[in-house]
Design a protein around this motif. Structure first.
Motif, PDB file in Angstrom:
ATOM      1  N   VAL A 194       9.132  20.051  35.966  1.00  0.00           N
ATOM      2  CA  VAL A 194       7.731  20.552  36.236  1.00  0.00           C
ATOM      3  C   VAL A 194       7.554  21.780  35.019  1.00  0.00           C
ATOM      4  O   VAL A 194       8.505  22.462  34.823  1.00  0.00           O
ATOM      5  CB  VAL A 194       7.776  21.346  37.560  1.00  0.00           C
ATOM      6  N   GLY A 195       6.444  21.253  34.426  1.00  0.00           N
ATOM      7  CA  GLY A 195       6.234  22.103  33.216  1.00  0.00           C
ATOM      8  C   GLY A 195       4.789  22.579  33.044  1.00  0.00           C
ATOM      9  O   GLY A 195       4.206  22.795  34.105  1.00  0.00           O
ATOM     10  N   HIS A 196       4.271  22.419  32.038  1.00  0.00           N
ATOM     11  CA  HIS A 196       2.656  22.987  31.552  1.00  0.00           C
ATOM     12  C   HIS A 196       1.874  22.251  31.004  1.00  0.00           C
ATOM     13  O   HIS A 196       2.493  21.120  30.336  1.00  0.00           O
ATOM     14  CB  HIS A 196       3.187  24.265  30.795  1.00  0.00           C
ATOM     15  N   SER A 197       0.827  22.385  31.014  1.00  0.00           N
ATOM     16  CA  SER A 197      -0.223  21.399  30.308  1.00  0.00           C
ATOM     17  C   SER A 197      -0.012  21.244  28.666  1.00  0.00           C
ATOM     18  O   SER A 197      -0.382  20.219  28.278  1.00  0.00           O
ATOM     19  CB  SER A 197      -1.711  21.905  30.275  1.00  0.00           C
ATOM     20  N   ASN A 198       0.598  22.216  28.244  1.00  0.00           N
ATOM     21  CA  ASN A 198       0.829  22.172  26.809  1.00  0.00           C
ATOM     22  C   ASN A 198       2.436  21.653  26.639  1.00  0.00           C
ATOM     23  O   ASN A 198       2.809  21.564  25.159  1.00  0.00           O
ATOM     24  CB  ASN A 198       0.852  23.390  26.135  1.00  0.00           C
ATOM     25  N   THR A 199       3.206  21.453  27.503  1.00  0.00           N
ATOM     26  CA  THR A 199       4.620  20.637  27.241  1.00  0.00           C
ATOM     27  C   THR A 199       4.670  19.446  27.929  1.00  0.00           C
ATOM     28  O   THR A 199       5.627  18.621  27.520  1.00  0.00           O
ATOM     29  CB  THR A 199       5.610  21.930  27.842  1.00  0.00           C
ATOM     30  N   THR A 200       4.247  19.124  29.049  1.00  0.00           N
ATOM     31  CA  THR A 200       4.602  18.007  29.981  1.00  0.00           C
ATOM     32  C   THR A 200       4.435  16.592  29.254  1.00  0.00           C
ATOM     33  O   THR A 200       5.287  15.806  29.107  1.00  0.00           O
ATOM     34  CB  THR A 200       3.719  18.033  31.410  1.00  0.00           C
ATOM     35  N   GLY A 201       3.234  16.490  28.710  1.00  0.00           N
ATOM     36  CA  GLY A 201       2.902  15.268  28.055  1.00  0.00           C
ATOM     37  C   GLY A 201       3.739  15.212  26.709  1.00  0.00           C
ATOM     38  O   GLY A 201       4.059  14.149  26.182  1.00  0.00           O
ATOM     39  N   VAL A 202       3.932  16.203  25.983  1.00  0.00           N
ATOM     40  CA  VAL A 202       4.618  16.275  24.585  1.00  0.00           C
ATOM     41  C   VAL A 202       6.213  15.963  25.107  1.00  0.00           C
ATOM     42  O   VAL A 202       6.682  15.025  24.469  1.00  0.00           O
ATOM     43  CB  VAL A 202       4.492  17.754  24.127  1.00  0.00           C
ATOM     44  N   LEU A 203       6.724  16.410  26.325  1.00  0.00           N
ATOM     45  CA  LEU A 203       8.135  16.022  26.492  1.00  0.00           C
ATOM     46  C   LEU A 203       8.039  14.520  26.942  1.00  0.00           C
ATOM     47  O   LEU A 203       9.227  13.996  26.531  1.00  0.00           O
ATOM     48  CB  LEU A 203       8.649  16.804  27.583  1.00  0.00           C
ATOM     49  N   ALA A 204       7.180  13.956  27.647  1.00  0.00           N
ATOM     50  CA  ALA A 204       7.169  12.706  27.903  1.00  0.00           C
ATOM     51  C   ALA A 204       7.156  11.868  26.669  1.00  0.00           C
ATOM     52  O   ALA A 204       7.812  10.622  26.648  1.00  0.00           O
ATOM     53  CB  ALA A 204       5.986  12.286  28.811  1.00  0.00           C
ATOM     54  N   GLY A 205       6.565  12.254  25.563  1.00  0.00           N
ATOM     55  CA  GLY A 205       6.299  11.521  24.355  1.00  0.00           C
ATOM     56  C   GLY A 205       7.524  11.459  23.763  1.00  0.00           C
ATOM     57  O   GLY A 205       8.127  10.581  23.179  1.00  0.00           O
ATOM     58  N   LEU A 206       8.435  12.669  23.607  1.00  0.00           N
ATOM     59  CA  LEU A 206       9.517  12.726  23.330  1.00  0.00           C
ATOM     60  C   LEU A 206      10.595  11.858  23.747  1.00  0.00           C
ATOM     61  O   LEU A 206      11.549  11.309  23.115  1.00  0.00           O
ATOM     62  CB  LEU A 206      10.124  14.362  23.032  1.00  0.00           C
ATOM     63  N   LEU A 207      10.581  11.729  25.254  1.00  0.00           N
ATOM     64  CA  LEU A 207      11.612  10.746  25.829  1.00  0.00           C
ATOM     65  C   LEU A 207      11.287   9.300  25.564  1.00  0.00           C
ATOM     66  O   LEU A 207      12.218   8.696  25.628  1.00  0.00           O
ATOM     67  CB  LEU A 207      11.161  11.034  27.260  1.00  0.00           C
ATOM     68  N   VAL A 208       9.842   8.862  24.968  1.00  0.00           N
ATOM     69  CA  VAL A 208       9.647   7.651  24.676  1.00  0.00           C
ATOM     70  C   VAL A 208       9.532   7.307  23.291  1.00  0.00           C
ATOM     71  O   VAL A 208       9.095   6.253  22.812  1.00  0.00           O
ATOM     72  CB  VAL A 208       8.455   6.985  25.400  1.00  0.00           C
TER      73      VAL A 208
END
Length: 175
Positions: free
Chosen positions: A122-136
């Motif tokens: 669980v994160g924030h609007s400025n981290t959640t998508g960014v983290l998903a991108g880093l994972l893929v």
């Protein structure tokens, strides 16, 4: 025991062993990433407000969505709104919420991949998508603060990630 039965027994044992080894090696795991639910306003601590009533309902809805999903771990940033979003799922799964630092997303992405755990983050609007991108291995920008209905599902198999973006149909009850 005839030859067919012995062969069948042998194949069954080999098949079970392969299944057990695959599970032990954790070659396949899934990480769910969400932004915290709707936040309220706090006059005493404006940078760390609680969830609104709608946000609490969305957190419960997330828990129901993940009801049949096996999770090894639940992560949240150290904010009231993120921990409150994770809490219903943690409670239903009998898990404690582990805190991660949203300012160290690269390091956290590496940790998630190394641990090979089915996780909710669980994160924030400025981290959640960014983290998903880093994972893929893709660049994903932060999303608008008005968006609360996204669930990023990252399925990782043998260090290769596949991203699915789900949009929930949740809407708040009208009062």
């Amino acid at each position: 025991m005839n030859l067919k039965k012995k062969l069948l027994l042998l194949l069954t044992i080999i098949g079970l062993q392969c299944y057990v080894n695959a599970q032990e090696n954790k070659e396949l795991f899934t990480i769910y990433l969400v932004r915290h639910s709707e936040k309220g306003v706090s006059t005493t601590n404006p940078k760390n407000p609680p969830l609104t009533t709608c946000g609490e309902q969305r957190a419960e809805s997330l828990s129901k969505f993940l009801k049949k999903v096996d999770l090894d771990v639940i992560y949240s940033t150290n904010y009231i709104r993120t921990k409150s979003t994770a809490k219903p799922t943690a409670k239903s799964k009998n898990k404690t919420i582990k805190i991660y630092n949203p300012r160290k997303l690269n390091q956290f992405a590496k940790t998630l991949i190394e641990k090979k755990e089915d996780a909710l983050v669980v994160g924030h609007s400025n981290t959640t998508g960014v983290l998903a991108g880093l994972l893929v291995g893709k660049k994903i920008e932060p999303f608008d603060e008005s968006i609360y209905n996204r669930i990023y599902q990252v399925v990782i198999h043998k260090k290769t990630g596949r991203l699915h973006v789900l949009n929930t149909s949740f809407s708040c009850d009208k009062f």
